[in-house]
Design a protein around this motif. Structure first.
Motif, PDB file in Angstrom:
ATOM      1  N   ARG A   1       8.220   7.801   8.884  1.00 39.29           N
ATOM      2  CA  ARG A   1       8.033   6.596   9.688  1.00 39.29           C
ATOM      3  C   ARG A   1       8.672   5.411   8.977  1.00 39.29           C
ATOM      4  O   ARG A   1       8.518   5.240   7.768  1.00 39.29           O
TER       5      ARG A   1
ATOM      6  N   VAL B   1       8.720   2.004   7.651  1.00 40.31           N
ATOM      7  CA  VAL B   1       7.714   1.004   7.282  1.00 40.31           C
ATOM      8  C   VAL B   1       8.369  -0.172   6.578  1.00 40.31           C
ATOM      9  O   VAL B   1       7.742  -0.847   5.759  1.00 40.31           O
ATOM     10  N   THR B   2       9.625  -0.427   6.910  1.00 41.80           N
ATOM     11  CA  THR B   2      10.358  -1.504   6.232  1.00 41.80           C
ATOM     12  C   THR B   2       9.689  -2.854   6.450  1.00 41.80           C
ATOM     13  O   THR B   2       9.517  -3.637   5.497  1.00 41.80           O
ATOM     14  N   GLU B   3       9.298  -3.139   7.689  1.00 44.53           N
ATOM     15  CA  GLU B   3       8.670  -4.433   7.975  1.00 44.53           C
ATOM     16  C   GLU B   3       7.360  -4.571   7.218  1.00 44.53           C
ATOM     17  O   GLU B   3       7.048  -5.647   6.695  1.00 44.53           O
ATOM     18  N   ARG B   4       6.573  -3.488   7.167  1.00 44.32           N
ATOM     19  CA  ARG B   4       5.315  -3.550   6.420  1.00 44.32           C
ATOM     20  C   ARG B   4       5.564  -3.805   4.944  1.00 44.32           C
ATOM     21  O   ARG B   4       4.870  -4.613   4.318  1.00 44.32           O
ATOM     22  N   LYS B   5       6.570  -3.135   4.373  1.00 41.33           N
ATOM     23  CA  LYS B   5       6.886  -3.345   2.959  1.00 41.33           C
ATOM     24  C   LYS B   5       7.366  -4.767   2.718  1.00 41.33           C
ATOM     25  O   LYS B   5       7.053  -5.363   1.678  1.00 41.33           O
ATOM     26  N   GLN B   6       8.104  -5.318   3.669  1.00 36.96           N
ATOM     27  CA  GLN B   6       8.557  -6.701   3.514  1.00 36.96           C
ATOM     28  C   GLN B   6       7.376  -7.662   3.553  1.00 36.96           C
ATOM     29  O   GLN B   6       7.324  -8.628   2.783  1.00 36.96           O
ATOM     30  N   VAL B   7       6.421  -7.392   4.466  1.00 39.87           N
ATOM     31  CA  VAL B   7       5.219  -8.229   4.522  1.00 39.87           C
ATOM     32  C   VAL B   7       4.426  -8.106   3.229  1.00 39.87           C
ATOM     33  O   VAL B   7       3.951  -9.109   2.677  1.00 39.87           O
ATOM     34  N   GLU B   8       4.289  -6.872   2.713  1.00 41.40           N
ATOM     35  CA  GLU B   8       3.569  -6.674   1.459  1.00 41.40           C
ATOM     36  C   GLU B   8       4.267  -7.415   0.328  1.00 41.40           C
ATOM     37  O   GLU B   8       3.600  -8.014  -0.529  1.00 41.40           O
TER      38      GLU B   8
ATOM     39  N   GLU C   1       7.803   6.005   5.133  1.00 41.13           N
ATOM     40  CA  GLU C   1       6.567   6.645   4.710  1.00 41.13           C
ATOM     41  C   GLU C   1       6.641   8.088   5.197  1.00 41.13           C
ATOM     42  O   GLU C   1       6.770   8.341   6.388  1.00 41.13           O
TER      43      GLU C   1
ATOM     44  N   GLU D   1       6.251   7.269  -0.342  1.00 41.08           N
ATOM     45  CA  GLU D   1       7.129   6.272   0.258  1.00 41.08           C
ATOM     46  C   GLU D   1       8.449   6.270  -0.497  1.00 41.08           C
ATOM     47  O   GLU D   1       8.461   6.365  -1.739  1.00 41.08           O
TER      48      GLU D   1
END
Length: 806
Positions: free
Chosen positions: A341, A343-350, A321, A307
């Motif tokens: 891909r 994955v900005t939103e996923r990283k923000q959620v994490e 990613e 990532e």
């Protein structure tokens, strides 16, 4: 001795090859060239697909078995006899059987079938008496063998024909030829046949090579068509996929970028070509990308992922990613295929989840988990010259704010306190909220032993100033427990435990106090824990007791009610007064089950008195805590207690403190209304000590007021107490409420209260709290506890022994 240079002969010069060697080398080279040219012209052989070969082999087998049958019949027709005919036919049949043996290799079956066919030709010529015309059968069989398009059976067939014609022509010419010239010159005629065979071979090889070329052409066309279809599918998938696809060389330079790069990151594909993959990375991640692709390039066929942060063309930062596979050795690809891909939103959620796991959701401050983690790190890396300190803060007035103004105001207060504390902390200090109204401060390097104590005083003073909550000033104070860690002491959790111990000690000193932990404090905390543990099982062990203090009608001296007061028969400490455990029960939440036990036991006892004395039985009064009143099931619990005991609702009076009613006014008044619907009497206890509005008193669904003992104690010597008692009595009577004065201890107090018109009195002047049996005995004698003329209470009244009432 010879010199070193003499040990080596002089340079003989270039070595010249001999003439014979040169000629041999030239012949070998020419032969090698001829072989290479022949290989380029001749077919390769053995290229038939398995299904095509199997179909041709089945045709050959059918032809072979047919020859075996026909040859046997031909021998019989020519008068050769059955044995002779079958013997010659069996040779062909045996070859057919071997060629049908599927357990053998493809080459073995080809050879067996080829020998069978050529043997069939020889048998046919032999049975035909050597007719020259029958020799054409050999040519046909060689052509059939050529169907295999394999060198081994084909060469074997040609050699078979030549040797069979030559050797049999010499040894037994009549078996091969019937022409006098052929019999006389067998090798000449064998050579003639060889010429025809050579011509046939040329035709077969030409056809064979053309067939291979056609197969190769079709294969190339199919491969090219499949390649085009594959590329079309790849292009369709890549160009319309949301993932970004790149092809990179071994150095990480892009040779292909899909259109998705422009949709996701704003870069046109042509802007990325011939640039390194790391050029659009976040500066802190560029080296990571370079190392990743350099490592992957050294591992053919490897798949890996990572990532990385990249720069959008608009300047913002996005997370990708990346999954990459090394296809540098694949001729169709020749590069590293990387799929990226967003994955900005996923990283923000994490990141949010990680923040939520380590921070308090209300105040945004670090939580207990983060505090313990930082504390563990501080203890592991602390310098020998410094100590680690923890300050534990608890708000003294928070519960009152939360109960009186609602939870929303309480939450706003906690946020404001967090801001106030953080503004007064030294640099490097960590402020955490542990839950409820409890905060903690971590000082990782404390050089001065008095530093943490000074900070505790500073924080307490900072909270003395009012806080603005919803446009209104709110005052709170804080108690602080301080613990300082020294080498060889405890673990992180132990420091919090000791800070909590110090906080408990600070609270015993009053609001706004602080205390530094000392080892001796643990004993008192342990004793508190032991008492809490023992209190939890007191009801089950039958250790709880009720005492009942009579309520006297001041006008007549009759006992018209009793107040149920709890006692704890501790197995080691004896009979404990409520002051020794009720506060502990309120702090731990045990007051709810204790209050439930008191309610059920008082109702049961009151029913016994009702059965004993009838209408003369007193009303039993039960104190209700604010915690009980806030319970949604409290009204149902009262109803169940009445039903289980069989007590009439009007024989039960519930006493609620003034502050408990006013803190949760809407909720409390709703519960009071529901209780009134049950028929239960209600009284406001300790009236005059709370914060109620006299104007709102008329709205309360209550039957009685109890004047607090602090005003009763001042009667006869404090004009203010007399004025308050008179005002409360007049107000209550105007509202149709019964007035009860508690804490009466002298004749003067009783007389003054009766003169003021107070309805009921309660106190040690009349009787102390008595066991239920003593109340029953008192009721059985019909006694009055005051004659209303100034006689001392607490003595034998109307024939009731003093031992009973005292």
């Amino acid at each position: 001795m010879a010199l070193a240079g003499d040990a080596f002969p002089a340079d003989p010069g270039p070595v010249r090859p001999r003439a014979g060697t040169t000629r041999i080398g030239g012949i070998a080279a020419a032969g090698s060239r001829l072989v290479g040219e022949a290989r380029a012209v001749l077919p390769r052989g053995g290229l038939l697909p398995a299904d095509s070969w199997e179909r041709r082999h089945q045709f050959v087998l059918t032809l072979l078995w047919l020859h075996a049958a026909l040859l046997a019949a031909l021998g019989l027709l020519n008068g050769r006899g059955a044995t002779h005919s079958l013997t010659e036919a069996s040779v062909v049949a045996g070859a057919a059987a071997l060629a049908s043996w599927t357990a053998t290799s493809r080459c073995f079956r080809e050879v067996a079938a080829s020998l069978g066919l050529l043997t069939a030709s020889g048998v046919l010529v032999h049975l035909g008496g050597g007719y020259i015309e029958l020799h054409f059968h050999y040519f046909v069989m060689v052509a059939v063998v050529a169907l295999y398009q394999a060198w081994t059976p084909f060469l074997l067939a040609v050699a078979y024909v030549l040797l069979q014609h030559g050797l049999l022509g010499v040894l037994h010419p009549e078996a091969v030829y019937n022409h006098p010239a052929a019999i006389a010159h067998p090798w000449r005629w064998a050579a003639i046949h060889a010429g025809f065979i050579a011509a046939l071979c040329g035709a077969c090889l030409t056809t064979w090579r053309l067939s291979e070329d056609e197969q190769a052409r079709r294969l190339r066309e199919r491969s090219a068509a499949e390649q085009r279809r594959s590329e079309a599918r790849f292009r369709a998938l890549v160009e319309h996929a949301s993932d970004m696809v790149s092809v990179l060389d071994a150095g990480g330079m892009r040779s292909y970028a899909s259109p998705a790069w422009e949709r996701v990151l704003g870069y046109r594909p042509e802007e990325l070509l011939d640039h390194h993959a790391a050029e659009i990375d976040h500066p802190d991640d560029a080296e990571l990308t370079r190392r990743f692709f350099a490592d992957l390039a050294r591992r053919p066929g490897a798949i890996d992922r990572f990532e990385v942060r990249v720069r959008h063309k608009d300047g913002s930062t996005r997370w990708l990613e990346v999954v990459a596979v090394n296809r540098l050795d694949d001729p169709a690809v020749g590069g590293i295929v990387a799929t990226s891909r967003d994955v900005t939103e996923r990283k923000q959620v994490e990141a949010r989840l990680e923040h939520q796991a380590s921070h308090d959701s209300l105040t945004g401050l670090p939580n207990r988990a983060m505090l313990l983690d930082r504390l563990a790190g501080a203890l592991a890396s602390r310098q020998r010259t410094t100590a680690v300190a923890v300050l534990l803060l608890d708000l003294d007035g928070f519960k009152l704010v939360n109960d009186s103004r609602g939870h929303a105001a309480g939450d706003e207060l906690l946020v404001a306190v967090g801001r106030r504390l953080r503004a007064h902390l030294p640099p490097g200090a960590l402020l955490a909220r542990l839950g409820g109204d409890e905060f903690a401060v971590l000082l990782e390097r404390v050089a001065d032993p008095a530093e943490s104590a000074r900070l505790a005083e500073h924080l307490i003073e900072a909270l003395r100033h009012p806080l603005d909550i919803d446009g209104r000033e709110v005052f709170v104070s804080a108690s602080v427990g301080v613990v300082k860690h020294r080498p060889g002491w405890a673990k992180p959790g132990d420091l919090l435990r000791d800070a909590d111990t110090a906080l408990y000690q600070a609270k015993t000193r009053g609001p706004g106090s602080w205390a530094v932990f000392e080892p001796g404090m643990r004993a008192s905390v342990l004793a508190r824990l032991e008492r809490e543990t023992a209190l939890r099982g007191a009801a089950e062990r039958g250790e709880l007791r009720l005492r009942y203090q009579p309520k006297v009608e001041l006008a007549t001296g009759r006992v018209v009610g009793v107040e149920a007061l709890i006692r704890w028969e501790h197995p080691d400490l004896g009979l404990l007064h409520p002051v020794e455990f009720v506060r502990l029960a309120e702090e731990t939440g045990l007051i709810v089950p204790l209050g439930r036990w008191v309610l059920w036991e008082a109702c049961r006892r009151a029913r016994e008195w009702r059965d004993l004395s009838g209408e003369a039985a007193p009303v039993v009064c039960v104190n209700v805590s604010a915690c009980q009143l806030r319970e949604a099931s409290f009204v149902a619990q009262v109803a169940m207690a009445l039903e289980a005991s069989g007590l009439d609702p009007d024989s039960l009076e519930l006493e609620i403190t003034e502050s408990a009613v006013m803190r949760d006014a809407p909720e409390a008044w709703g519960a009071l209304s529901d209780l009134r619907k049950l028929g239960v009497r209600l009284a406001i206890d300790d009236f005059g000590t709370g914060s109620s509005s006299l104007g709102r008193l008329r709205e309360l669904p209550v039957d009685a007021l109890k004047v607090d003992r602090s005003f009763v104690a001042g009667l006869g010597r404090d004009p203010g107490s007399l004025a308050i008692a008179r005002a409360v009595t007049v107000l209550a009577h105007d509202l149709g409420l019964v007035v009860t004065a508690e804490g009466i201890e002298t004749t003067e107090q009783a007389s003054v209260l009766r003169a003021l018109g107070v309805d009921l009195g309660q106190g040690f002047y009349f009787a102390p709290p008595l066991p239920g049996e003593a109340i029953a005995e008192l009721l059985a004698h019909g006694a009055r506890l005051w004659d209303g003329a100034g006689a001392d209470g607490g003595v034998s009244v109307d024939g009731v022994p003093e031992a009973v009432v005292g």
